[in-house]
Design an enzyme around this catalytic site. Structure first.
Site, PDB file in Angstrom:
ATOM      1  N   THR A  94       0.802  -1.218   0.000  1.00 35.57           N
ATOM      2  CA  THR A  94       0.000   0.000   0.000  1.00 35.57           C
ATOM      3  C   THR A  94       0.840   1.275   0.000  1.00 35.57           C
ATOM      4  OG1 THR A  94      -0.111   0.158   2.419  1.00 35.57           O
ATOM      5  CG2 THR A  94      -1.791  -1.190   1.334  1.00 35.57           C
ATOM      6  N   ASP A  95       0.159   2.361  -0.330  1.00 36.96           N
ATOM      7  CA  ASP A  95       0.775   3.678  -0.194  1.00 36.96           C
ATOM      8  C   ASP A  95       0.568   4.164   1.245  1.00 36.96           C
ATOM      9  OD1 ASP A  95      -1.893   4.589   0.001  1.00 36.96           O
ATOM     10  OD2 ASP A  95      -1.906   5.421  -2.025  1.00 36.96           O
TER      11      ASP A  95
END
Length: 141
Positions: free
Chosen positions: A14-15
């Protein structure tokens, strides 16, 4: 005629906002196809590893093309399921429809065309006769 593979979303997927990077869906689909191949090969009394297919049959499956339809983002800690079905099968290639699901909600759909190649010549070779029937048998279990 479907193979299902569970996968968890980790922080590295994920970011900083906890949304899965778009490229990670390609990895999720690859992992699902790899495990599907392992199970199908085992059903044919092969050990299931890609190394074994390369060594014994000089066979490798390579991605020819991918079309991706992103619909809803996956999030950190989600438990996803990748559902793999054969969309079409030809002599030298198979197109898989892979759907990434969270709680029966479709997040992403990938159409992945995979070609069968000889690892010694790097040329196309016919799909093994056992592959599609073994997939059908496995998927109905």
């Amino acid at each position: 005629m479907m193979f299902t593979f569970p996968i968890r979303v980790y922080y590295s997927d994920t970011d900083c906002g906890g949304i899965v990077y778009h490229g990670r869906y390609l990895d999720f689909a690859e992992h699902a196809r790899t495990e599907m191949l392992r199970e199908i090969a085992k059903s044919q009394d092969l050990d299931g590893s890609q190394t074994s297919l390369i060594e014994r049959m000089h066979l490798a499956f390579v991605v020819k093309s991918i079309a991706v339809d992103y619909q809803i983002p996956a999030l950190l800690d989600d438990l996803l399921e990748v559902r793999t079905e054969i969309e079409s099968a030809k002599r030298f290639s198979i197109t898989f429809r892979q759907t990434v699901i969270r709680s029966e909600q479709t997040l992403c759909v990938l159409l992945v065309r995979v070609a069968s190649v000889n690892t010694e010549t790097h040329r196309p070779m016919p799909m093994p006769d056992w592959f599609v029937p073994a997939f059908d048998t496995y998927a109905h279990q």
